[in-house]
Design a protein around this motif. Structure first.
Motif, short mmCIF file in Angstrom:
data_model
loop_
_atom_site.label_atom_id
_atom_site.label_comp_id
_atom_site.label_asym_id
_atom_site.label_seq_id
_atom_site.Cartn_x
_atom_site.Cartn_y
_atom_site.Cartn_z
N GLY A 209 -3.18 0.00 -10.08
CA GLY A 209 -4.23 0.91 -9.64
C GLY A 209 -5.63 0.49 -10.08
N THR A 210 -5.80 -0.76 -10.48
CA THR A 210 -7.12 -1.25 -10.91
C THR A 210 -7.59 -2.40 -10.02
OG1 THR A 210 -6.08 -2.81 -12.48
CG2 THR A 210 -6.66 -0.62 -13.31
N SER A 211 -7.20 -2.37 -8.76
CA SER A 211 -7.43 -3.49 -7.86
C SER A 211 -8.91 -3.71 -7.55
CB SER A 211 -6.66 -3.30 -6.56
OG SER A 211 -7.13 -2.15 -5.89
N ASP A 212 -9.24 -4.98 -7.28
CA ASP A 212 -10.58 -5.33 -6.81
C ASP A 212 -10.68 -4.95 -5.33
OD1 ASP A 212 -10.91 -6.38 -9.32
OD2 ASP A 212 -10.57 -8.46 -8.70
N ARG A 213 -11.82 -5.23 -4.73
CA ARG A 213 -11.95 -4.94 -3.30
C ARG A 213 -10.99 -5.83 -2.52
NH1 ARG A 213 -17.93 -7.41 -1.80
NH2 ARG A 213 -17.49 -9.60 -2.32
N PRO A 214 -10.42 -5.31 -1.44
CA PRO A 214 -9.37 -6.06 -0.71
C PRO A 214 -9.88 -7.31 -0.02
CG PRO A 214 -9.98 -4.07 0.49
CD PRO A 214 -10.68 -4.00 -0.84
N ASP A 215 -9.02 -8.33 0.00
CA ASP A 215 -9.29 -9.55 0.75
C ASP A 215 -8.76 -9.44 2.18
OD1 ASP A 215 -10.22 -11.81 -1.35
OD2 ASP A 215 -8.78 -10.48 -2.30
N PHE A 216 -7.72 -8.59 2.34
CA PHE A 216 -7.10 -8.38 3.65
C PHE A 216 -7.04 -6.88 3.93
CE2 PHE A 216 -5.13 -12.21 1.82
CZ PHE A 216 -5.49 -13.15 2.77
N LEU A 217 -7.25 -6.54 5.19
CA LEU A 217 -7.14 -5.14 5.61
C LEU A 217 -5.91 -5.01 6.51
CD1 LEU A 217 -8.59 -2.37 5.51
CD2 LEU A 217 -9.70 -2.99 7.65
N PHE A 218 -4.83 -4.51 5.92
CA PHE A 218 -3.59 -4.32 6.66
C PHE A 218 -3.66 -3.06 7.52
CE2 PHE A 218 -2.35 -7.01 3.11
CZ PHE A 218 -1.48 -7.91 3.70
N PRO A 219 -2.89 -2.98 8.59
CA PRO A 219 -2.93 -1.80 9.46
C PRO A 219 -2.65 -0.50 8.71
CG PRO A 219 -1.69 -3.57 10.51
CD PRO A 219 -1.98 -4.01 9.11
N GLN A 220 -1.75 -0.55 7.71
CA GLN A 220 -1.41 0.65 6.96
C GLN A 220 -2.60 1.21 6.19
OE1 GLN A 220 0.21 -2.19 7.04
NE2 GLN A 220 2.42 -1.97 6.93
N MET A 221 -3.62 0.38 5.97
CA MET A 221 -4.79 0.80 5.21
C MET A 221 -5.87 1.39 6.10
SD MET A 221 -4.83 -2.71 2.93
CE MET A 221 -6.47 -2.49 2.26
N THR A 222 -5.68 1.34 7.40
CA THR A 222 -6.74 1.78 8.32
C THR A 222 -6.47 3.15 8.94
OG1 THR A 222 -5.67 0.62 10.16
CG2 THR A 222 -7.30 -0.60 8.90
N PHE A 223 -5.27 3.70 8.73
CA PHE A 223 -4.94 4.98 9.32
C PHE A 223 -4.40 5.92 8.25
CE2 PHE A 223 -4.19 1.77 12.60
CZ PHE A 223 -5.06 2.21 13.60
N GLU A 224 -4.69 7.19 8.39
CA GLU A 224 -4.14 8.20 7.48
C GLU A 224 -2.85 8.73 8.09
OE1 GLU A 224 -6.98 11.17 6.55
OE2 GLU A 224 -8.42 9.77 5.67
N ILE A 225 -1.76 8.02 7.78
CA ILE A 225 -0.46 8.39 8.33
C ILE A 225 0.41 8.91 7.20
CG2 ILE A 225 1.56 7.57 9.61
CD1 ILE A 225 -0.18 5.31 10.68
N ALA A 226 1.12 9.99 7.45
CA ALA A 226 1.98 10.58 6.43
C ALA A 226 3.01 9.56 5.95
CB ALA A 226 2.69 11.81 6.99
N GLY A 227 3.14 9.45 4.63
CA GLY A 227 4.12 8.52 4.05
C GLY A 227 3.56 7.16 3.71
N TRP A 228 2.31 6.89 4.13
CA TRP A 228 1.71 5.58 3.88
C TRP A 228 0.46 5.67 3.01
CZ3 TRP A 228 4.26 1.27 5.41
CH2 TRP A 228 5.27 1.44 6.37
N ALA A 229 0.19 6.82 2.44
CA ALA A 229 -1.04 7.02 1.68
C ALA A 229 -1.12 6.11 0.45
CB ALA A 229 -1.15 8.48 1.25
N ALA A 230 -0.01 5.94 -0.24
CA ALA A 230 0.00 5.13 -1.47
C ALA A 230 0.59 3.75 -1.24
CB ALA A 230 0.77 5.87 -2.57
N TRP A 231 0.53 3.27 -0.01
CA TRP A 231 1.15 2.00 0.35
C TRP A 231 0.47 0.83 -0.35
CZ3 TRP A 231 -0.65 -2.38 2.97
CH2 TRP A 231 0.35 -3.29 3.38
N ILE A 232 1.28 -0.10 -0.86
CA ILE A 232 0.79 -1.33 -1.49
C ILE A 232 1.53 -2.50 -0.84
CG2 ILE A 232 0.60 -2.64 -3.62
CD1 ILE A 232 0.64 -0.02 -5.15
#
Length: 218
Positions: A140-163
């Motif tokens: 939970g101390t990550s730097d800014r992302p190098d990649f933007l995965f699809p799961q990170m672009t939508f607020e979908i139930a069940g994917w909020a804490a996706w890593i």
């Protein structure tokens, strides 16, 4: 304040990062590189396996003891070694193509192995660099992302804490190897773009070698 820092340090010390998949990928890459024709290697095939084993053993100990800094250093060491093996074999592959110093079957077979290794090598790199590395991502101390995965672009139930796990980076590397570009994942940082450019170039060169040899055979 010192008590909070100590408690936080102890919590981070016991965080277990899912590194087994990346370690298995490194072992498989080492085995595949050892299968490449001896004419396309600087050293005997067993050297790569020996070096990777010498790095994997302390890395396993480091992971079990929760020494995340040493684990990251050793992770980069492993990534560097398999990259060196890949690039060295690629150089010899190009030399063999123009020098006609190996048979067509050996050349094409080695090119196929290198193409597969290229996927694994860069999957390891993506896994190691994104957001500051696996430890930062999972603590939970990550730097800014190098990649933007699809799961990170939508607020979908069940994917909020996706890593993202290693399989996600393997999928990204596979797409880059086949399409010479990412498909569903956006590349954000300059370093990620540079590494992805290198992977695409290596994949393109390998495909060109196979095509050129096929034309010569025809």
């Amino acid at each position: 304040m010192p008590e909070k820092q100590t408690r936080s340090s102890e919590q981070h010390h016991h965080i277990r990062i899912p590194r087994s998949a990346s370690s298995v990928a490194v072992v498989i890459i080492g085995l595949l590189l050892s299968l490449i024709s001896e004419k396309l290697n600087v050293f005997p095939s067993w050297i790569m396996i020996l070096i990777l084993s010498m790095l994997l053993v302390p890395m396993t100990v480091s992971v079990l003891r929760g020494h995340h800094t040493w684990t990251r250093i050793l992770g980069f060491g492993l990534a560097g070694m398999i990259t060196l093996g890949l690039v060295t074999s690629l150089v010899f592959l190009l030399y063999a193509l123009f020098n006609h110093s190996t048979t067509a079957s050996d050349l094409i077979g080695s090119a196929a192995l290198l193409w597969i290794c290229n996927i694994g090598v860069f999957a390891v790199w993506y896994w190691e660099i994104d957001r500051g590395g696996p430890f930062k991502r999972h603590s939970g101390t990550s730097d800014r992302p190098d990649f933007l995965f699809p799961q990170m672009t939508f607020e979908i139930a069940g994917w909020a804490a996706w890593i993202p796990l290693f399989l996600d980076y393997l999928y990204l590397a596979f797409n880059t190897n086949t399409a010479f570009s990412p498909t569903d994942t956006m590349v954000l940082s300059s370093r990620a773009k540079l590494i992805m450019m290198v992977q695409s170039c290596i994949s393109l060169v390998i495909v060109a070698v196979v095509a050129a040899r096929a034309i010569n055979i025809a």
